[in-house]
Design a protein around this motif. Structure first.
Motif, PDB file in Angstrom:
ATOM      1  N   HIS A 277       6.462 -10.084 -10.182  1.00 35.10           N
ATOM      2  CA  HIS A 277       5.722 -11.139  -9.503  1.00 35.10           C
ATOM      3  C   HIS A 277       4.856 -10.559  -8.388  1.00 35.10           C
ATOM      4  CE1 HIS A 277       9.602 -10.741  -7.378  1.00 35.10           C
ATOM      5  NE2 HIS A 277       8.859 -10.903  -6.292  1.00 35.10           N
ATOM      6  N   TYR A 278       3.842 -11.349  -8.029  1.00 34.48           N
ATOM      7  CA  TYR A 278       2.924 -11.030  -6.933  1.00 34.48           C
ATOM      8  C   TYR A 278       3.159 -12.039  -5.816  1.00 34.48           C
ATOM      9  CZ  TYR A 278       0.309  -8.558 -10.608  1.00 34.48           C
ATOM     10  OH  TYR A 278      -0.065  -7.738 -11.643  1.00 34.48           O
ATOM     11  N   GLU A 279       3.095 -11.573  -4.589  1.00 36.76           N
ATOM     12  CA  GLU A 279       3.259 -12.446  -3.426  1.00 36.76           C
ATOM     13  C   GLU A 279       1.984 -12.407  -2.582  1.00 36.76           C
ATOM     14  OE1 GLU A 279       6.743 -10.706  -1.709  1.00 36.76           O
ATOM     15  OE2 GLU A 279       7.949 -11.124  -3.481  1.00 36.76           O
ATOM     16  N   GLY A 280       1.697 -13.503  -1.889  1.00 38.17           N
ATOM     17  CA  GLY A 280       0.531 -13.554  -1.009  1.00 38.17           C
ATOM     18  C   GLY A 280      -0.789 -13.688  -1.737  1.00 38.17           C
ATOM     19  N   VAL A 281      -0.779 -14.283  -2.933  1.00 39.19           N
ATOM     20  CA  VAL A 281      -2.023 -14.523  -3.680  1.00 39.19           C
ATOM     21  C   VAL A 281      -2.683 -15.802  -3.145  1.00 39.19           C
ATOM     22  CG1 VAL A 281      -2.986 -15.016  -5.961  1.00 39.19           C
ATOM     23  CG2 VAL A 281      -1.169 -13.318  -5.707  1.00 39.19           C
ATOM     24  N   VAL A 282      -3.989 -15.782  -2.966  1.00 38.39           N
ATOM     25  CA  VAL A 282      -4.701 -16.903  -2.336  1.00 38.39           C
ATOM     26  C   VAL A 282      -5.892 -17.344  -3.197  1.00 38.39           C
ATOM     27  CG1 VAL A 282      -4.004 -16.222  -0.011  1.00 38.39           C
ATOM     28  CG2 VAL A 282      -6.142 -15.330  -0.953  1.00 38.39           C
ATOM     29  N   ASN A 283      -6.577 -18.386  -2.737  1.00 38.97           N
ATOM     30  CA  ASN A 283      -7.790 -18.913  -3.379  1.00 38.97           C
ATOM     31  C   ASN A 283      -7.531 -19.479  -4.774  1.00 38.97           C
ATOM     32  OD1 ASN A 283      -9.391 -18.265  -1.163  1.00 38.97           O
ATOM     33  ND2 ASN A 283      -9.933 -16.248  -1.983  1.00 38.97           N
ATOM     34  N   LEU A 284      -6.314 -19.943  -5.008  1.00 42.21           N
ATOM     35  CA  LEU A 284      -6.004 -20.472  -6.335  1.00 42.21           C
ATOM     36  C   LEU A 284      -6.686 -21.807  -6.609  1.00 42.21           C
ATOM     37  CD1 LEU A 284      -2.241 -19.493  -6.724  1.00 42.21           C
ATOM     38  CD2 LEU A 284      -4.299 -18.245  -7.394  1.00 42.21           C
ATOM     39  N   ASP A 285      -7.184 -22.466  -5.572  1.00 41.28           N
ATOM     40  CA  ASP A 285      -7.956 -23.686  -5.782  1.00 41.28           C
ATOM     41  C   ASP A 285      -9.214 -23.416  -6.600  1.00 41.28           C
ATOM     42  OD1 ASP A 285      -8.646 -22.258  -3.275  1.00 41.28           O
ATOM     43  OD2 ASP A 285     -10.233 -23.753  -3.121  1.00 41.28           O
ATOM     44  N   LYS A 286      -9.638 -22.155  -6.635  1.00 35.13           N
ATOM     45  CA  LYS A 286     -10.858 -21.798  -7.359  1.00 35.13           C
ATOM     46  C   LYS A 286     -10.602 -21.516  -8.837  1.00 35.13           C
ATOM     47  CE  LYS A 286     -13.280 -19.926  -3.305  1.00 35.13           C
ATOM     48  NZ  LYS A 286     -12.303 -20.392  -2.329  1.00 35.13           N
ATOM     49  N   VAL A 287      -9.334 -21.423  -9.237  1.00 31.83           N
ATOM     50  CA  VAL A 287      -9.035 -21.143 -10.649  1.00 31.83           C
ATOM     51  C   VAL A 287      -8.175 -22.226 -11.300  1.00 31.83           C
ATOM     52  CG1 VAL A 287      -9.293 -18.649 -10.388  1.00 31.83           C
ATOM     53  CG2 VAL A 287      -7.036 -19.685 -10.036  1.00 31.83           C
ATOM     54  N   VAL A 288      -7.574 -23.101 -10.503  1.00 29.68           N
ATOM     55  CA  VAL A 288      -6.772 -24.176 -11.087  1.00 29.68           C
ATOM     56  C   VAL A 288      -7.688 -25.100 -11.896  1.00 29.68           C
ATOM     57  CG1 VAL A 288      -6.956 -25.799  -9.147  1.00 29.68           C
ATOM     58  CG2 VAL A 288      -4.900 -25.802 -10.592  1.00 29.68           C
ATOM     59  N   GLY A 289      -7.213 -25.511 -13.051  1.00 28.55           N
ATOM     60  CA  GLY A 289      -8.016 -26.368 -13.907  1.00 28.55           C
ATOM     61  C   GLY A 289      -9.044 -25.634 -14.745  1.00 28.55           C
ATOM     62  N   LYS A 290      -9.027 -24.314 -14.721  1.00 30.37           N
ATOM     63  CA  LYS A 290     -10.013 -23.508 -15.460  1.00 30.37           C
ATOM     64  C   LYS A 290      -9.512 -23.072 -16.832  1.00 30.37           C
ATOM     65  CE  LYS A 290     -13.009 -23.505 -12.061  1.00 30.37           C
ATOM     66  NZ  LYS A 290     -14.284 -24.245 -12.168  1.00 30.37           N
ATOM     67  N   GLY A 291      -8.344 -23.550 -17.241  1.00 31.64           N
ATOM     68  CA  GLY A 291      -7.832 -23.153 -18.544  1.00 31.64           C
ATOM     69  C   GLY A 291      -7.309 -21.728 -18.525  1.00 31.64           C
ATOM     70  N   ARG A 292      -7.581 -20.988 -19.582  1.00 32.24           N
ATOM     71  CA  ARG A 292      -7.149 -19.597 -19.672  1.00 32.24           C
ATOM     72  C   ARG A 292      -8.236 -18.683 -19.118  1.00 32.24           C
ATOM     73  NH1 ARG A 292      -2.615 -18.959 -22.268  1.00 32.24           N
ATOM     74  NH2 ARG A 292      -2.981 -16.720 -22.449  1.00 32.24           N
ATOM     75  N   PHE A 293      -7.821 -17.603 -18.476  1.00 33.65           N
ATOM     76  CA  PHE A 293      -8.747 -16.617 -17.926  1.00 33.65           C
ATOM     77  C   PHE A 293      -8.037 -15.284 -17.876  1.00 33.65           C
ATOM     78  CE2 PHE A 293      -6.683 -19.088 -14.598  1.00 33.65           C
ATOM     79  CZ  PHE A 293      -6.130 -18.122 -13.770  1.00 33.65           C
TER      80      PHE A 293
END
Length: 230
Positions: free
Chosen positions: A189-205
């Motif tokens: 796992h990764y900790e301290g990941v940010v800016n997920l509002d920019k990828v939520v709802g984007k499907g697969r990436f």
């Protein structure tokens, strides 16, 4: 193709768990210091970076939570671990200081209209960083996985998951149990990941977060990015 930066900026004395080294960033040399070599004047600037291998946005190596002989250090992990297909689950409705349950994950996967597949990295978007970064509560008040919900993710055959907080499970027993699920089921796992509002709802990436090649490292800071097509 669009790259989305998912990493925290490493700053002097940034927040970290108290059982990890302080993070120090300061000048070693500046352009005010002139040098003359063979009659040619120039200057260069360099910084000192002092931190543990679990500072800022980082990934855990198995040896961090696995005391068994043969547990891999960060420099021994396959590079493919850090470059995978990914999905982001919206868990912003889960209150702070609350367990993230299997039901939360199942509902978020369904709402996203995506299927978690073998080998994926699963990004868990809680919005916690935006709410709490810089406050005392950032270290303690986040929602977190449990042994059961981490096991649910592991049963999907994922490569890794990410959290915005300093730990994947709530402080105390939950956190240690989640680490041990990672140990026993063979993912990280990764900790301290940010800016997920920019990828939520984007499907697969695609997700990429290459670590430093630290000899014997128990983890490493990463520059995490999402790669969006189109």
């Amino acid at each position: 193709m669009k790259l989305i930066d998912l990493s925290r900026t490493i700053t002097h004395k940034m927040q970290r768990l108290v059982n990890h080294p302080t993070i120090e960033v300061y000048p070693f040399s500046t352009h005010d210091e002139k040098r003359v070599v063979d009659g040619y004047e120039f200057s260069s600037a360099t910084m000192v970076l002092h931190m543990g291998d679990h500072g800022g946005t980082h990934v855990d190596a198995p040896v961090h939570f696995d005391a068994r002989p043969g547990a891999k250090t960060i420099d021994e992990m396959p590079l493919e671990t850090f470059f995978t297909e990914a999905v982001c689950l919206d868990l912003t409705h889960v209150p702070d200081q609350t367990d993230i349950t299997i039901a939360h994950l199942e509902a978020a996967e369904k709402a996203a209209g995506v299927e978690i597949r073998k080998g994926d990295t699963v990004l868990l978007y809680t919005g916690f960083y935006a709410r709490a970064a810089g406050t005392e509560g950032y270290i303690t008040d986040f929602p977190g996985l449990t042994k059961e919900s981490a096991t649910w993710l592991g049963a999907k055959g994922i490569t890794a998951f990410t959290v915005e907080s300093v730990s994947p499970g709530r402080p105390g027993r939950n956190n240690f149990e989640v680490h041990h699920v990672c140990r026993d089921m063979g993912f990280t796992h990764y900790e301290g990941v940010v800016n997920l509002d920019k990828v939520v709802g984007k499907g697969r990436f695609r997700f990429i977060a290459l670590p430093l090649k630290i000899a014997g490292g128990t983890g490493s800071p990463v520059r995490a990015c999402a790669i969006l097509e189109g």
